[in-house]
Design a protein around this motif. Structure first.
Motif, PDB file in Angstrom:
ATOM      1  N   ASN A   1       0.835  -1.186   0.000  1.00  0.00           N
ATOM      2  CA  ASN A   1       0.000   0.000   0.000  1.00  0.00           C
ATOM      3  C   ASN A   1       0.881   1.251   0.000  1.00  0.00           C
ATOM      4  O   ASN A   1       2.111   1.182   0.072  1.00  0.00           O
ATOM      5  CB  ASN A   1      -0.984  -0.014   1.177  1.00  0.00           C
ATOM      6  CG  ASN A   1      -0.267  -0.037   2.523  1.00  0.00           C
ATOM      7  OD1 ASN A   1       0.884   0.340   2.616  1.00  0.00           O
ATOM      8  ND2 ASN A   1      -0.968  -0.489   3.544  1.00  0.00           N
ATOM      9  N   ASP A   2       0.238   2.390  -0.072  1.00  0.00           N
ATOM     10  CA  ASP A   2       0.978   3.646  -0.194  1.00  0.00           C
ATOM     11  C   ASP A   2       1.834   3.944   1.026  1.00  0.00           C
ATOM     12  O   ASP A   2       2.932   4.490   0.898  1.00  0.00           O
ATOM     13  CB  ASP A   2       0.003   4.805  -0.435  1.00  0.00           C
ATOM     14  CG  ASP A   2      -0.619   4.751  -1.810  1.00  0.00           C
ATOM     15  OD1 ASP A   2      -0.025   4.103  -2.695  1.00  0.00           O
ATOM     16  OD2 ASP A   2      -1.693   5.350  -2.006  1.00  0.00           O
ATOM     17  N   GLN A   3       1.375   3.593   2.188  1.00  0.00           N
ATOM     18  CA  GLN A   3       2.127   3.890   3.406  1.00  0.00           C
ATOM     19  C   GLN A   3       3.412   3.049   3.471  1.00  0.00           C
ATOM     20  O   GLN A   3       4.461   3.547   3.865  1.00  0.00           O
ATOM     21  CB  GLN A   3       1.260   3.639   4.629  1.00  0.00           C
ATOM     22  CG  GLN A   3       1.838   4.230   5.895  1.00  0.00           C
ATOM     23  CD  GLN A   3       0.795   4.339   6.982  1.00  0.00           C
ATOM     24  OE1 GLN A   3      -0.253   3.714   6.911  1.00  0.00           O
ATOM     25  NE2 GLN A   3       1.094   5.126   7.988  1.00  0.00           N
ATOM     26  N   GLU A   4       3.334   1.801   3.062  1.00  0.00           N
ATOM     27  CA  GLU A   4       4.522   0.957   3.036  1.00  0.00           C
ATOM     28  C   GLU A   4       5.529   1.457   2.004  1.00  0.00           C
ATOM     29  O   GLU A   4       6.733   1.447   2.243  1.00  0.00           O
ATOM     30  CB  GLU A   4       4.137  -0.485   2.731  1.00  0.00           C
ATOM     31  CG  GLU A   4       3.435  -1.183   3.869  1.00  0.00           C
ATOM     32  CD  GLU A   4       2.996  -2.579   3.482  1.00  0.00           C
ATOM     33  OE1 GLU A   4       3.174  -2.974   2.305  1.00  0.00           O
ATOM     34  OE2 GLU A   4       2.462  -3.284   4.353  1.00  0.00           O
ATOM     35  N   GLN A   5       5.030   1.886   0.851  1.00  0.00           N
ATOM     36  CA  GLN A   5       5.914   2.442  -0.174  1.00  0.00           C
ATOM     37  C   GLN A   5       6.587   3.712   0.315  1.00  0.00           C
ATOM     38  O   GLN A   5       7.773   3.925   0.079  1.00  0.00           O
ATOM     39  CB  GLN A   5       5.135   2.713  -1.454  1.00  0.00           C
ATOM     40  CG  GLN A   5       4.760   1.477  -2.215  1.00  0.00           C
ATOM     41  CD  GLN A   5       3.966   1.800  -3.467  1.00  0.00           C
ATOM     42  OE1 GLN A   5       3.483   2.912  -3.645  1.00  0.00           O
ATOM     43  NE2 GLN A   5       3.825   0.805  -4.333  1.00  0.00           N
ATOM     44  N   LEU A   6       5.853   4.558   0.985  1.00  0.00           N
ATOM     45  CA  LEU A   6       6.403   5.796   1.528  1.00  0.00           C
ATOM     46  C   LEU A   6       7.472   5.493   2.576  1.00  0.00           C
ATOM     47  O   LEU A   6       8.529   6.141   2.599  1.00  0.00           O
ATOM     48  CB  LEU A   6       5.283   6.649   2.126  1.00  0.00           C
ATOM     49  CG  LEU A   6       5.671   8.053   2.575  1.00  0.00           C
ATOM     50  CD1 LEU A   6       6.188   8.857   1.391  1.00  0.00           C
ATOM     51  CD2 LEU A   6       4.472   8.746   3.193  1.00  0.00           C
TER      52      LEU A   6
ATOM     53  N   MET B   1       9.303   2.748   2.717  1.00  0.00           N
ATOM     54  CA  MET B   1      10.457   2.200   1.996  1.00  0.00           C
ATOM     55  C   MET B   1      11.256   3.310   1.313  1.00  0.00           C
ATOM     56  O   MET B   1      12.490   3.309   1.344  1.00  0.00           O
ATOM     57  CB  MET B   1       9.995   1.168   0.965  1.00  0.00           C
ATOM     58  CG  MET B   1      11.132   0.486   0.249  1.00  0.00           C
ATOM     59  SD  MET B   1      12.193  -0.456   1.327  1.00  0.00           S
ATOM     60  CE  MET B   1      11.178  -1.861   1.628  1.00  0.00           C
ATOM     61  N   LEU B   2      10.586   4.260   0.695  1.00  0.00           N
ATOM     62  CA  LEU B   2      11.278   5.382   0.058  1.00  0.00           C
ATOM     63  C   LEU B   2      12.030   6.226   1.085  1.00  0.00           C
ATOM     64  O   LEU B   2      13.129   6.706   0.818  1.00  0.00           O
ATOM     65  CB  LEU B   2      10.290   6.249  -0.721  1.00  0.00           C
ATOM     66  CG  LEU B   2       9.749   5.645  -2.011  1.00  0.00           C
ATOM     67  CD1 LEU B   2       8.652   6.533  -2.598  1.00  0.00           C
ATOM     68  CD2 LEU B   2      10.863   5.437  -3.010  1.00  0.00           C
ATOM     69  N   ASN B   3      11.455   6.382   2.260  1.00  0.00           N
ATOM     70  CA  ASN B   3      12.113   7.137   3.326  1.00  0.00           C
ATOM     71  C   ASN B   3      13.383   6.425   3.788  1.00  0.00           C
ATOM     72  O   ASN B   3      14.422   7.061   3.995  1.00  0.00           O
ATOM     73  CB  ASN B   3      11.146   7.332   4.498  1.00  0.00           C
ATOM     74  CG  ASN B   3      11.644   8.346   5.484  1.00  0.00           C
ATOM     75  OD1 ASN B   3      12.585   9.077   5.221  1.00  0.00           O
ATOM     76  ND2 ASN B   3      10.995   8.394   6.640  1.00  0.00           N
ATOM     77  N   ILE B   4      13.305   5.101   3.926  1.00  0.00           N
ATOM     78  CA  ILE B   4      14.485   4.325   4.317  1.00  0.00           C
ATOM     79  C   ILE B   4      15.561   4.395   3.244  1.00  0.00           C
ATOM     80  O   ILE B   4      16.751   4.551   3.544  1.00  0.00           O
ATOM     81  CB  ILE B   4      14.082   2.865   4.611  1.00  0.00           C
ATOM     82  CG1 ILE B   4      13.247   2.807   5.888  1.00  0.00           C
ATOM     83  CG2 ILE B   4      15.304   1.974   4.737  1.00  0.00           C
ATOM     84  CD1 ILE B   4      12.628   1.456   6.160  1.00  0.00           C
TER      85      ILE B   4
END
Length: 133
Positions: free
Chosen positions: A2-7, A9-12
């Motif tokens: 979902n979008d929160q998991e992608q966000l 991952m991008l932050n990491i």
């Protein structure tokens, strides 16, 4: 995902990129100093050999440590340089002791830098993510 998991991952990934840039800044200072010190110790006993070895080591360390190029390719470049330098320094004859000293030292440190870089990145990432007391 979902979008929160992608966000997340991008932050990491962004944080990892910042840590790698921090390591790059340190290595841009440390690697030329190490190359200079090693070249003074292990170059053949003439000024052109010393200068050439400093330049060659700096470029090889930079490419393996900062640019993360293939260590085998740069090990080959180092071996070829050391052969040429040995032949020029000893007027066409081959001095095995000098070759072993120069090439062996350079290759050992090249491998240490090439193999150690991912571990340095992981260590810095882990040390900055764990909470301090």
């Amino acid at each position: 995902m979902n979008d929160q998991e992608q966000l997340k991952m991008l932050n990491i990934l962004e944080q990892q990129k910042l840590h790698q840039q921090q390591v790059d800044r340190v290595l841009k200072v440390v690697l030329p100093i190490v190359a200079f010190l090693l070249a003074v110790i292990c170059a053949n006993f003439n000024m052109l050999s010393t200068l050439g070895t400093i330049v060659m080591m700096t470029i090889a360390f930079w490419m393996v440590g900062i640019q993360r190029k293939v260590v085998w390719h740069w090990a080959t470049v180092v071996i070829v340089y050391c052969l040429i330098d040995n032949l020029y320094s000893y007027q066409g004859s081959f001095n095995l002791d000098a070759f072993g000293r120069q090439c062996g030292t350079t290759l050992v440190f090249l491998w240490i830098i090439g193999i150690g870089r991912p571990y340095i990145d992981r260590w810095l990432m882990k040390s900055n993510t764990t909470p301090r007391k």
